[in-house]
Design a protein around this motif. Sequence first.
Motif, PDB file in Angstrom:
ATOM      1  N   UNK A 202       0.817  -1.197   0.000  1.00  0.00           N
ATOM      2  CA  UNK A 202       0.000   0.000   0.000  1.00  0.00           C
ATOM      3  C   UNK A 202       0.857   1.255   0.000  1.00  0.00           C
ATOM      4  N   UNK A 203       0.189   2.382  -0.089  1.00  0.00           N
ATOM      5  CA  UNK A 203       0.872   3.668  -0.174  1.00  0.00           C
ATOM      6  C   UNK A 203       0.779   4.389   1.162  1.00  0.00           C
ATOM      7  N   UNK A 204       1.904   4.908   1.601  1.00  0.00           N
ATOM      8  CA  UNK A 204       1.964   5.721   2.813  1.00  0.00           C
ATOM      9  C   UNK A 204       2.697   7.007   2.461  1.00  0.00           C
ATOM     10  N   UNK A 205       2.055   8.126   2.654  1.00  0.00           N
ATOM     11  CA  UNK A 205       2.636   9.418   2.320  1.00  0.00           C
ATOM     12  C   UNK A 205       3.840   9.729   3.213  1.00  0.00           C
ATOM     13  N   UNK A 206       4.812  10.458   2.671  1.00  0.00           N
ATOM     14  CA  UNK A 206       6.029  10.803   3.416  1.00  0.00           C
ATOM     15  C   UNK A 206       5.746  11.648   4.651  1.00  0.00           C
ATOM     16  N   UNK A 207       4.615  12.336   4.691  1.00  0.00           N
ATOM     17  CA  UNK A 207       4.298  13.167   5.856  1.00  0.00           C
ATOM     18  C   UNK A 207       4.064  12.331   7.122  1.00  0.00           C
ATOM     19  N   UNK A 208       3.947  11.021   6.996  1.00  0.00           N
ATOM     20  CA  UNK A 208       3.791  10.131   8.137  1.00  0.00           C
ATOM     21  C   UNK A 208       5.108   9.871   8.841  1.00  0.00           C
ATOM     22  N   UNK A 209       6.214  10.298   8.286  1.00  0.00           N
ATOM     23  CA  UNK A 209       7.534  10.005   8.827  1.00  0.00           C
ATOM     24  C   UNK A 209       7.661  10.411  10.302  1.00  0.00           C
ATOM     25  N   UNK A 210       7.198  11.589  10.662  1.00  0.00           N
ATOM     26  CA  UNK A 210       7.321  12.059  12.048  1.00  0.00           C
ATOM     27  C   UNK A 210       6.561  11.149  13.008  1.00  0.00           C
ATOM     28  N   UNK A 211       5.396  10.692  12.607  1.00  0.00           N
ATOM     29  CA  UNK A 211       4.600   9.805  13.474  1.00  0.00           C
ATOM     30  C   UNK A 211       5.247   8.423  13.588  1.00  0.00           C
ATOM     31  N   UNK A 212       6.077   8.069  12.617  1.00  0.00           N
ATOM     32  CA  UNK A 212       6.691   6.745  12.594  1.00  0.00           C
ATOM     33  C   UNK A 212       8.170   6.807  12.973  1.00  0.00           C
TER      34      UNK A 212
ATOM     35  N   UNK B  65       1.253   1.244  11.778  1.00  0.00           N
ATOM     36  CA  UNK B  65       1.017   0.699  10.431  1.00  0.00           C
ATOM     37  C   UNK B  65      -0.224  -0.191  10.423  1.00  0.00           C
ATOM     38  N   UNK B  66      -0.402  -0.955  11.490  1.00  0.00           N
ATOM     39  CA  UNK B  66      -1.587  -1.804  11.629  1.00  0.00           C
ATOM     40  C   UNK B  66      -2.855  -0.949  11.657  1.00  0.00           C
ATOM     41  N   UNK B  67      -2.814   0.147  12.398  1.00  0.00           N
ATOM     42  CA  UNK B  67      -3.978   1.044  12.495  1.00  0.00           C
ATOM     43  C   UNK B  67      -4.304   1.700  11.157  1.00  0.00           C
ATOM     44  N   UNK B  68      -3.293   1.799  10.276  1.00  0.00           N
ATOM     45  CA  UNK B  68      -3.515   2.346   8.930  1.00  0.00           C
ATOM     46  C   UNK B  68      -4.014   1.270   7.962  1.00  0.00           C
ATOM     47  N   UNK B  69      -4.202   0.041   8.464  1.00  0.00           N
ATOM     48  CA  UNK B  69      -4.675  -1.086   7.666  1.00  0.00           C
ATOM     49  C   UNK B  69      -3.734  -1.425   6.516  1.00  0.00           C
ATOM     50  N   UNK B  70      -2.423  -1.298   6.770  1.00  0.00           N
ATOM     51  CA  UNK B  70      -1.424  -1.664   5.769  1.00  0.00           C
ATOM     52  C   UNK B  70      -0.938  -3.081   6.053  1.00  0.00           C
ATOM     53  N   UNK B  71      -0.855  -3.889   5.006  1.00  0.00           N
ATOM     54  CA  UNK B  71      -0.398  -5.268   5.155  1.00  0.00           C
ATOM     55  C   UNK B  71       1.110  -5.298   5.318  1.00  0.00           C
TER      56      UNK B  71
ATOM     57  N   UNK C 203      12.599   6.991   7.092  1.00  0.00           N
ATOM     58  CA  UNK C 203      12.476   7.420   5.693  1.00  0.00           C
ATOM     59  C   UNK C 203      11.394   6.585   5.026  1.00  0.00           C
ATOM     60  N   UNK C 204      10.531   7.236   4.278  1.00  0.00           N
ATOM     61  CA  UNK C 204       9.422   6.543   3.620  1.00  0.00           C
ATOM     62  C   UNK C 204       9.597   6.661   2.111  1.00  0.00           C
ATOM     63  N   UNK C 205       9.597   5.509   1.450  1.00  0.00           N
ATOM     64  CA  UNK C 205       9.722   5.462   0.003  1.00  0.00           C
ATOM     65  C   UNK C 205       8.607   4.582  -0.546  1.00  0.00           C
ATOM     66  N   UNK C 206       7.794   5.141  -1.425  1.00  0.00           N
ATOM     67  CA  UNK C 206       6.719   4.373  -2.060  1.00  0.00           C
ATOM     68  C   UNK C 206       7.207   3.876  -3.417  1.00  0.00           C
ATOM     69  N   UNK C 207       6.921   2.607  -3.705  1.00  0.00           N
ATOM     70  CA  UNK C 207       7.358   1.983  -4.952  1.00  0.00           C
ATOM     71  C   UNK C 207       6.129   1.436  -5.673  1.00  0.00           C
ATOM     72  N   UNK C 208       6.000   1.767  -6.933  1.00  0.00           N
ATOM     73  CA  UNK C 208       4.909   1.245  -7.762  1.00  0.00           C
ATOM     74  C   UNK C 208       5.530   0.742  -9.048  1.00  0.00           C
ATOM     75  N   UNK C 209       5.356  -0.540  -9.324  1.00  0.00           N
ATOM     76  CA  UNK C 209       5.931  -1.138 -10.529  1.00  0.00           C
ATOM     77  C   UNK C 209       4.813  -1.633 -11.435  1.00  0.00           C
ATOM     78  N   UNK C 210       4.563  -0.900 -12.512  1.00  0.00           N
ATOM     79  CA  UNK C 210       3.557  -1.306 -13.489  1.00  0.00           C
ATOM     80  C   UNK C 210       2.185  -1.495 -12.887  1.00  0.00           C
ATOM     81  N   UNK C 211       1.609  -2.676 -13.138  1.00  0.00           N
ATOM     82  CA  UNK C 211       0.257  -2.985 -12.663  1.00  0.00           C
ATOM     83  C   UNK C 211       0.245  -3.576 -11.253  1.00  0.00           C
ATOM     84  N   UNK C 212       1.422  -3.711 -10.658  1.00  0.00           N
ATOM     85  CA  UNK C 212       1.496  -4.296  -9.325  1.00  0.00           C
ATOM     86  C   UNK C 212       1.018  -3.304  -8.271  1.00  0.00           C
TER      87      UNK C 212
END
Length: 86
Positions: free
Chosen positions: A24-34, A70-76, A38-47
């Motif tokens: 899933x996607x997590x915006x970089x602005x969450x960094x302070x709460x976490x 992360x659990x509270x954000x419902x991220x796997x 460093x937060x890096x989102x990766x999207x490869x094609x249709x994945x």
Amino acid sequence: MPPSESEKRYSFDRPGNYRIRVEGFLDKKWSARLGGLRITAIKAGDQKSVTVLEGQVRDQAELTGVLNALYQCHLTLLSVEHLNSD
């Protein structure tokens, strides 16, 4: 003789470097709460998107807090990797 990889011990009360991967996607602005990871989102094609959080965590209590957030954000959770502390 230094301990082998199978004998390696991890300390629960000291800082450690971690890499956490979630689906899933997590915006970089969450960094302070976490904890400033460093937060890096990766999207490869249709994945599906994968977010990688990387950095130093003070101790296992802080790591637990990050994982709970992360659990509270419902991220796997895909993986948690302890990196070299050097």
